[in-house]
Motif scaffolding. Sequence first.
Motif, PDB file in Angstrom:
ATOM      1  N   GLY A   1      23.534  60.395  42.669  1.00 39.33           N
ATOM      2  CA  GLY A   1      22.972  59.304  43.474  1.00 39.33           C
ATOM      3  C   GLY A   1      21.615  58.861  42.967  1.00 39.33           C
TER       4      GLY A   1
ATOM      5  N   LYS B   1      26.510  59.187  49.393  1.00 43.95           N
ATOM      6  CA  LYS B   1      27.690  58.330  49.247  1.00 43.95           C
ATOM      7  C   LYS B   1      27.939  57.955  47.791  1.00 43.95           C
ATOM      8  CE  LYS B   1      27.315  56.102  53.816  1.00 43.95           C
ATOM      9  NZ  LYS B   1      27.164  54.792  54.512  1.00 43.95           N
ATOM     10  N   LEU B   2      26.875  57.851  47.031  1.00 40.26           N
ATOM     11  CA  LEU B   2      26.972  57.393  45.647  1.00 40.26           C
ATOM     12  C   LEU B   2      27.335  58.494  44.660  1.00 40.26           C
ATOM     13  CD1 LEU B   2      23.775  55.174  45.775  1.00 40.26           C
ATOM     14  CD2 LEU B   2      26.084  54.294  45.315  1.00 40.26           C
ATOM     15  N   THR B   3      27.067  59.731  45.028  1.00 38.75           N
ATOM     16  CA  THR B   3      27.307  60.850  44.116  1.00 38.75           C
ATOM     17  C   THR B   3      28.803  61.112  43.921  1.00 38.75           C
ATOM     18  OG1 THR B   3      25.200  61.918  44.656  1.00 38.75           O
ATOM     19  CG2 THR B   3      26.929  63.314  43.738  1.00 38.75           C
ATOM     20  N   LYS B   4      29.202  61.230  42.661  1.00 38.13           N
ATOM     21  CA  LYS B   4      30.570  61.604  42.298  1.00 38.13           C
ATOM     22  C   LYS B   4      30.464  62.889  41.495  1.00 38.13           C
ATOM     23  CE  LYS B   4      32.013  56.757  41.917  1.00 38.13           C
ATOM     24  NZ  LYS B   4      32.567  55.715  41.013  1.00 38.13           N
TER      25      LYS B   4
ATOM     26  N   THR C   1      22.731  65.765  44.998  1.00 37.96           N
ATOM     27  CA  THR C   1      22.823  64.314  44.821  1.00 37.96           C
ATOM     28  C   THR C   1      21.804  63.769  43.824  1.00 37.96           C
ATOM     29  OG1 THR C   1      21.303  63.958  46.686  1.00 37.96           O
ATOM     30  CG2 THR C   1      23.674  63.970  47.164  1.00 37.96           C
TER      31      THR C   1
ATOM     32  N   ALA D   1      30.664  52.245  46.965  1.00 37.38           N
ATOM     33  CA  ALA D   1      30.316  53.189  48.031  1.00 37.38           C
ATOM     34  C   ALA D   1      30.183  52.508  49.387  1.00 37.38           C
ATOM     35  CB  ALA D   1      29.014  53.893  47.677  1.00 37.38           C
TER      36      ALA D   1
ATOM     37  N   TYR E   1      18.877  49.914  41.112  1.00 37.54           N
ATOM     38  CA  TYR E   1      20.145  50.370  41.700  1.00 37.54           C
ATOM     39  C   TYR E   1      21.323  49.631  41.076  1.00 37.54           C
ATOM     40  CZ  TYR E   1      19.805  46.139  44.614  1.00 37.54           C
ATOM     41  OH  TYR E   1      19.708  44.833  45.054  1.00 37.54           O
TER      42      TYR E   1
ATOM     43  N   ALA F   1      23.104  56.353  40.011  1.00 39.22           N
ATOM     44  CA  ALA F   1      23.256  55.085  40.725  1.00 39.22           C
ATOM     45  C   ALA F   1      21.907  54.469  41.049  1.00 39.22           C
ATOM     46  CB  ALA F   1      24.049  55.304  42.009  1.00 39.22           C
TER      47      ALA F   1
ATOM     48  N   LEU G   1      28.223  50.306  41.679  1.00 36.82           N
ATOM     49  CA  LEU G   1      28.364  51.594  42.357  1.00 36.82           C
ATOM     50  C   LEU G   1      28.036  51.477  43.841  1.00 36.82           C
ATOM     51  CD1 LEU G   1      26.871  54.031  39.675  1.00 36.82           C
ATOM     52  CD2 LEU G   1      29.274  53.646  40.235  1.00 36.82           C
ATOM     53  N   PHE G   2      27.071  50.643  44.181  1.00 37.29           N
ATOM     54  CA  PHE G   2      26.743  50.413  45.591  1.00 37.29           C
ATOM     55  C   PHE G   2      27.934  49.778  46.308  1.00 37.29           C
ATOM     56  CE2 PHE G   2      22.622  51.872  45.048  1.00 37.29           C
ATOM     57  CZ  PHE G   2      21.828  51.677  46.163  1.00 37.29           C
TER      58      PHE G   2
ATOM     59  N   ALA H   1      22.173  57.310  51.157  1.00 36.51           N
ATOM     60  CA  ALA H   1      22.867  56.521  50.143  1.00 36.51           C
ATOM     61  C   ALA H   1      23.256  57.382  48.955  1.00 36.51           C
ATOM     62  CB  ALA H   1      21.981  55.362  49.694  1.00 36.51           C
TER      63      ALA H   1
END
Length: 417
Positions: free
Chosen positions: A190, A181-184, A240, A163, A155, A263, A159-160, A178
């Motif tokens: 993610g 939240k991490l996906t852009k 994700t 987020a 991980y 991520a 990025l964590f 998670a």
Amino acid sequence: MKQKKWISMLGITALLGLAIASGCSSQEADSGLKKTELVMSGWGGNPVEKKLLEEVIADFEELHPHIDVKFNVINDQYMDVLKTRLIGGTAADVFYLDAFEAPALMETGAVEPLNKYVTEDFDLEDFEKPMLEAFKQGETLYGVPKDYSTLALFYNKDLFKEAGISEPPKTWEEMEAAAKKLTKEGDVYGLGVLPNIERMYYMAESGDGQVITEDRATFADDKVVNELQPILDMRLKDKTAAQPSEAGAGTNAGEMFGRGKAAMVMEGNWNIPYLDETFPNIDYGTAEIPAINGKKGTMSFTVGYAMNAESDHKEESWELISYLTGQEGMKKWTSKGFALPTRKSVASELGFDKDELRGPLVKGAEYATVWQDGPFLPIVMNNFNNQFLSAYLGERPLKEALEDAEKQANKEIKVTE
């Protein structure tokens, strides 16, 4: 078990009757000492691994002055070349044997049973049990595992932090949350996924289903399908997850991760030196694979040393195998961390069990699912992967894809019996 052996597939019906030398010879050293030449076959590694192996072999030869070891590298189509040489009586005395290929080869009689060579001080109890069991049929040992890797969750710490996630997920549900939240969108996923059975076998069997049952493919069972569906849902519904090729990384999840396009990825020990060399600036951590249905799981990939049943120098071959997989030989071979030691004592001595990055990989060893499940796994793998990808890409329902794959796999298995 009904099975057509691989030698029969090649039109050969007798292997053990071949009274042909196995590539060994004896030679006179300048000192007058009669030396035995042992040939060992394996595949090539990176330069560091090659140097380490040469050093270990040199140490062995110094301690065993009556033996010279010639390492024969088979770079392409390793198993095909090995099988051909075994049939022709020209195979090496000792050779690498991947756990994936071991069941079919062990049944042919081409691999020497090792039980009678193992002494109490060799201490089989020191080996990680799943890795040792991969080279056994019943109570008969046919190989000694030289190293392994499990899968761990890699991980991206930066990025964590962005987020607002303080620690890696411990359950699959936490990982799904998670990943959202991490996906852009259009930039970072993610989770990076390699959609093949080699990475998901433990997941497929995390419920009550079995990928293979009594030498038949059974992976279209709802109990298997239901356990695999979440990995598709992350890609198709949540958006994700993605495979490396969708982020311009080919089939390399490590590259996808290193470039910051994923991520999280589930990768093996090999990813650590790769990231250190290729993406030295990435700040990352590792953790055990998130639990599924309250149960820890991961995959393990292991390779062992096996002895040619036709070798003319079996005692010397065992001397080599026992040194390479003994504490000293294994310690030097795995000292740089390119592979993990199958002996628990060596992992502890090298500090890998407490290492920040390798610790989670070592912890997974005791409960890992070894990439092995009988002689027909290669057939099952090919058919599963061919159809699973179409479902992963959303081209057809997972159940339908796996039913077609299972039908074809069992058709091919029947032909080989």
